[in-house]
Motif scaffolding. Structure first.
Motif, short mmCIF file in Angstrom:
data_model
loop_
_atom_site.label_atom_id
_atom_site.label_comp_id
_atom_site.label_asym_id
_atom_site.label_seq_id
_atom_site.Cartn_x
_atom_site.Cartn_y
_atom_site.Cartn_z
N UNK A 248 -9.43 5.18 -9.04
CA UNK A 248 -8.02 5.77 -9.01
C UNK A 248 -7.45 5.13 -10.43
N UNK A 249 -7.95 4.16 -10.93
CA UNK A 249 -7.10 3.28 -11.77
C UNK A 249 -5.77 2.69 -11.61
N UNK A 250 -5.62 2.60 -10.56
CA UNK A 250 -4.31 1.91 -9.92
C UNK A 250 -4.40 0.29 -9.58
N UNK A 251 -3.44 -0.19 -9.95
CA UNK A 251 -3.12 -1.74 -9.69
C UNK A 251 -1.86 -2.17 -9.05
N UNK A 252 -1.86 -3.42 -8.60
CA UNK A 252 -0.73 -3.81 -8.05
C UNK A 252 0.05 -4.43 -9.06
N UNK A 253 1.37 -4.46 -9.21
CA UNK A 253 2.33 -5.32 -9.96
C UNK A 253 2.20 -6.70 -9.46
N UNK A 254 2.29 -7.66 -10.26
CA UNK A 254 2.29 -8.82 -9.62
C UNK A 254 3.48 -9.22 -8.85
N UNK A 255 3.04 -9.55 -7.65
CA UNK A 255 4.08 -9.65 -6.30
C UNK A 255 3.88 -10.82 -5.56
N UNK A 256 4.92 -11.28 -5.12
CA UNK A 256 4.95 -12.44 -4.05
C UNK A 256 5.90 -12.13 -3.08
N UNK A 257 5.18 -12.39 -1.66
CA UNK A 257 6.08 -12.20 -0.48
C UNK A 257 6.24 -13.23 0.35
N UNK A 258 7.26 -13.60 1.06
CA UNK A 258 7.09 -14.36 2.22
C UNK A 258 7.71 -13.48 3.69
N UNK A 259 6.80 -13.51 4.45
CA UNK A 259 7.13 -12.54 5.57
C UNK A 259 7.56 -13.36 6.68
N UNK A 260 8.47 -13.52 7.47
CA UNK A 260 8.80 -14.17 8.65
C UNK A 260 8.20 -13.55 9.85
N UNK A 261 8.16 -14.47 10.85
CA UNK A 261 7.27 -14.27 12.02
C UNK A 261 7.78 -12.88 12.67
N UNK A 262 9.00 -12.40 12.62
CA UNK A 262 9.44 -11.16 12.99
C UNK A 262 9.23 -10.21 12.21
N UNK A 263 8.46 -10.36 11.24
CA UNK A 263 8.09 -9.34 10.29
C UNK A 263 8.96 -9.05 8.99
N UNK A 264 10.20 -9.59 8.99
CA UNK A 264 11.13 -9.20 7.91
C UNK A 264 10.46 -10.18 6.75
N UNK A 265 10.85 -9.48 5.63
CA UNK A 265 10.63 -10.08 4.28
C UNK A 265 11.72 -11.02 4.16
N UNK A 266 11.23 -12.30 3.97
CA UNK A 266 12.57 -13.48 3.65
C UNK A 266 12.56 -13.81 1.99
N UNK A 267 11.60 -13.38 1.41
CA UNK A 267 11.54 -13.85 -0.01
C UNK A 267 10.49 -12.45 -0.76
#
Length: 220
Positions: A172-191
């Motif tokens: 597919x020649x796909x890549x992810x962009x460099x990314x960093x996430x913090x996911x809270x316990x309720x599933x919401x992205x906190x960072x």
């Protein structure tokens, strides 16, 4: 030296070592990805993170839902064993892992590369956290961080020994962009930190205040 200082030094050394045409093509690719606005369309703080279940390098299924029952989850998207910038990033996260875990969080990396390459990354970077296999980048796409390399970038990667069809086991020649996430316990992205420039990464210490805030009792 801070992580970004190491990456800046690496970029200078790399640009000096490769043919100008290679360096120019990589810079062009970065500029085009930034101009496309792709990083602005990725999931952001306040969005709900997609649930995922992916195999680790040994084939064991790892579920984000299960990890979130124990505490927040830190997710980093990793381009692959061939990327020295990403390996510096993983090493920095490993150095910060005890601080992350002491704040009640789990840490995983997600990569499109094959399991043998993930095992190689873990060995070479001395990782104590798993690299999960996202074949074809389906989870990366759900987070909005997957992109497709144009033809000229594919040729440059092959020239540099980073043929993604071999590293990722599909074409597919796909890549992810460099990314960093913090996911809270309720599933919401906190960072969320997403960067279309692969040579730019946040310091792992940026995670600490976010995780501290998630540990505090929330007042209704």
């Amino acid at each position: 030296m801070p992580l970004q200082g190491k990456l800046d030094a690496l970029k200078l050394a790399f640009d000096a070592a490769v043919p100008p045409a290679v360096s120019e093509a990589l810079h062009r690719g970065t500029k085009e990805l930034i101009a496309s606005g792709a990083q602005n369309r990725a999931l952001k703080a306040g969005d709900i993170a997609p649930e995922f279940t992916l195999p680790d390098a040994d084939g064991t299924s790892i579920s984000s839902k299960a990890l979130l029952t124990e505490g927040p989850l830190v997710v980093t998207f990793y381009r692959g064993a061939w990327c020295p910038y990403c390996n510096f990033d993983l090493s920095a996260l490993e150095e910060a892992r005890s601080e992350i875990e002491s704040r009640g969080a789990s840490l995983v990396a997600i990569s499109e590369q094959t399991a043998p390459n993930s095992r190689k990354s873990q060995r070479q970077n001395g990782l104590g956290f798993p690299i999960l296999g996202d074949h074809g980048g389906e989870v990366a796409a759900q987070f909005g961080v997957r992109w497709t390399l144009p033809d000229y970038m594919r040729e440059v990667h092959k020239t540099l020994g980073a043929d993604l069809t071999q590293f990722n086991g599909e074409d597919s020649w796909t890549l992810p962009m460099p990314a960093r996430y913090v996911i809270a316990q309720d599933g919401a992205i906190a960072y969320a930190e997403v960067n279309a420039d692969y040579s730019r990464r946040p310091e792992p210490s940026a995670l600490f205040p976010v995780l501290e805030q998630l540990r505090r009792p929330q007042v209704a």
